[in-house]
Scaffold this motif. Structure first.
Motif, short mmCIF file in Angstrom:
data_model
loop_
_atom_site.label_atom_id
_atom_site.label_comp_id
_atom_site.label_asym_id
_atom_site.label_seq_id
_atom_site.Cartn_x
_atom_site.Cartn_y
_atom_site.Cartn_z
N ALA A 278 0.85 -1.19 0.00
CA ALA A 278 0.00 0.00 0.00
C ALA A 278 0.88 1.23 0.00
O ALA A 278 2.00 1.23 0.52
CB ALA A 278 -0.93 0.01 1.22
N GLY A 279 0.37 2.30 -0.61
CA GLY A 279 1.10 3.57 -0.66
C GLY A 279 0.13 4.71 -0.84
O GLY A 279 -1.07 4.52 -1.00
N HIS A 280 0.67 5.93 -0.83
CA HIS A 280 -0.17 7.12 -0.95
C HIS A 280 -0.33 7.50 -2.42
O HIS A 280 0.63 7.40 -3.20
CB HIS A 280 0.45 8.29 -0.18
N PRO A 281 -1.53 7.95 -2.84
CA PRO A 281 -1.72 8.37 -4.24
C PRO A 281 -0.75 9.45 -4.69
O PRO A 281 -0.44 9.54 -5.88
CB PRO A 281 -3.16 8.88 -4.26
N LEU A 282 -0.24 10.27 -3.77
CA LEU A 282 0.70 11.31 -4.14
C LEU A 282 1.99 10.75 -4.75
O LEU A 282 2.65 11.42 -5.54
CB LEU A 282 1.05 12.18 -2.93
N THR A 283 2.35 9.51 -4.38
CA THR A 283 3.58 8.91 -4.89
C THR A 283 3.28 7.76 -5.85
O THR A 283 4.17 6.96 -6.13
CB THR A 283 4.46 8.41 -3.73
N ALA A 284 2.06 7.70 -6.34
CA ALA A 284 1.66 6.57 -7.20
C ALA A 284 2.47 6.49 -8.49
O ALA A 284 2.55 5.43 -9.10
CB ALA A 284 0.17 6.65 -7.52
N HIS A 285 3.06 7.60 -8.92
CA HIS A 285 3.83 7.58 -10.17
C HIS A 285 5.30 7.93 -9.92
O HIS A 285 6.01 8.30 -10.86
CB HIS A 285 3.21 8.54 -11.17
N ASP A 286 5.74 7.79 -8.69
CA ASP A 286 7.15 8.00 -8.37
C ASP A 286 7.95 6.85 -8.99
O ASP A 286 7.74 5.68 -8.68
CB ASP A 286 7.32 8.02 -6.85
N GLU A 287 8.90 7.19 -9.87
CA GLU A 287 9.63 6.16 -10.59
C GLU A 287 10.46 5.27 -9.66
O GLU A 287 10.58 4.07 -9.89
CB GLU A 287 10.55 6.81 -11.64
N ALA A 288 11.03 5.86 -8.62
CA ALA A 288 11.85 5.08 -7.69
C ALA A 288 10.99 4.07 -6.93
O ALA A 288 11.37 2.90 -6.79
CB ALA A 288 12.57 6.01 -6.72
N ILE A 289 9.84 4.51 -6.45
CA ILE A 289 8.96 3.60 -5.73
C ILE A 289 8.42 2.53 -6.68
O ILE A 289 8.28 1.36 -6.31
CB ILE A 289 7.82 4.38 -5.05
#
Length: 324
Positions: A278-289
């Motif tokens: 699970a993660g936050h929508p704010l980082t849903a497109h973070d390439e590193a994550i």
């Protein structure tokens, strides 16, 4: 009178966001690598610009006003999106990147998979580091939104995560029972077999242990708890006494049976435990994550094959599915 955004020094919002987190000028200044007087001056300018005190001193900390509370969410989201955009603009190259990946995970995953994950990370992203904290009874929205964590490993049916987080299944690892070698119990245990000896309870916040109790309750039986532990560390020496049974995820059971005189028993009917990310929508497109998440999917697929529940695209790297 509303203040036009064009007339506001946007650097002041970074100071405001940190003060909302710390509620203390000195600590905010330390985290921002600024002097205390600089932070105080910035707060003064922001108070003047917004015509509101924003923070009021109490005995223990700076308390936000209603105006500050209303601003806090939009400011944090705006800054997080800007940080994400800057990272994406730069791109993520695992071979050269320097980054800390922070995750919260159950003790079973820490014990069973984190060592292999660290080796995988060292091989593919040698300058990156992993920080792990134990899963707690939190919905994790705040920690993920503030960037204190990148991912949370949770349980699919535990309902402990905020519904505003994106989530996706990772892998299934059913519960098994361990007995001392020579216990003469059958290879497959039913409810009556499982309550034949006292149990070791292996977590201070144990979803898997709650699943065992619910499973037994379906058949009208209850187990006796002999010992409660916060982790798996003391299980092998306690099992060496010959007095106990312990129910653990299969990855832990097989690890213990490899190194200690213990026997593994399947349960009938089975108790599946599905882990999810699970993660936050704010980082849903973070390439590193996205890359790190793909690493986790590939690790689970190599270890558990059909029980790895991510799609082939997810095992590749970067498919995200925000929670509905």
């Amino acid at each position: 009178m509303e203040l036009p955004l064009s007339r506001l020094d946007l650097n002041l919002l970074t100071v405001f966001d940190m003060l909302m987190q710390e509620r203390n000028v000195t600590r905010a200044a330390e985290r921002l690598h600024l002097s205390q007087s600089t932070v105080s001056h910035a707060l003064g300018r922001l108070r003047t610009a917004l015509d509101d005190p924003l923070f009021v001193m109490s005995r223990r900390e700076m308390m936000p006003t209603e105006r500050a509370k209303a601003l806090a969410g939009p400011v944090r989201q705006a800054l997080a999106m800007l940080e994400q955009g800057l990272r994406q603009a730069k791109g993520f190259d695992p071979a050269s990147a320097r980054r800390i990946f922070r995750i919260a995970t159950p003790g079973s995953v820490e014990h069973g998979l984190v060592p292999a994950l660290v080796e995988r990370l060292h091989r593919h992203a040698p300058h990156c580091r992993l920080e792990v904290c134990e899963l707690a009874n939190s919905d994790y929205e705040r920690e993920l939104e503030k960037g204190e964590l990148d991912l949370v490993i949770g349980f699919a049916d535990a309902n402990h995560l905020s519904p505003r987080l994106w989530r996706e299944p990772w892998f299934n690892n059913p519960l098994v029972c361990l007995s001392p070698l020579g216990s003469e119990l059958p290879d497959v245990l039913g409810p009556d077999d499982l309550v034949s000896r006292p149990h070791i309870h292996t977590s201070s916040w144990g979803h898997s242990q709650a699943m065992v109790d619910l499973w037994l309750a379906r058949f009208g039986v209850e187990r006796e708890l002999g010992v409660r532990l916060p982790s798996f560390m003391a299980v092998p020496p306690l099992m060496a006494t010959g007095r106990y049974l312990v129910v653990v995820p299969e990855m832990i059971g097989r690890h213990f049976c490899r190194y200690y005189p213990l026997r593994l028993h399947q349960l009938d009917p089975a108790i599946p435990i599905v882990y999810l990310m699970a993660g936050h929508p704010l980082t849903a497109h973070d390439e590193a994550i996205g890359w790190f998440k793909g690493l986790l999917h590939r690790l689970a697929f190599e270890r558990y094959g059909a029980d790895a529940l991510g799609s082939p695209a997810q095992r590749g790297a970067d498919q995200f599915s925000p929670a509905k």
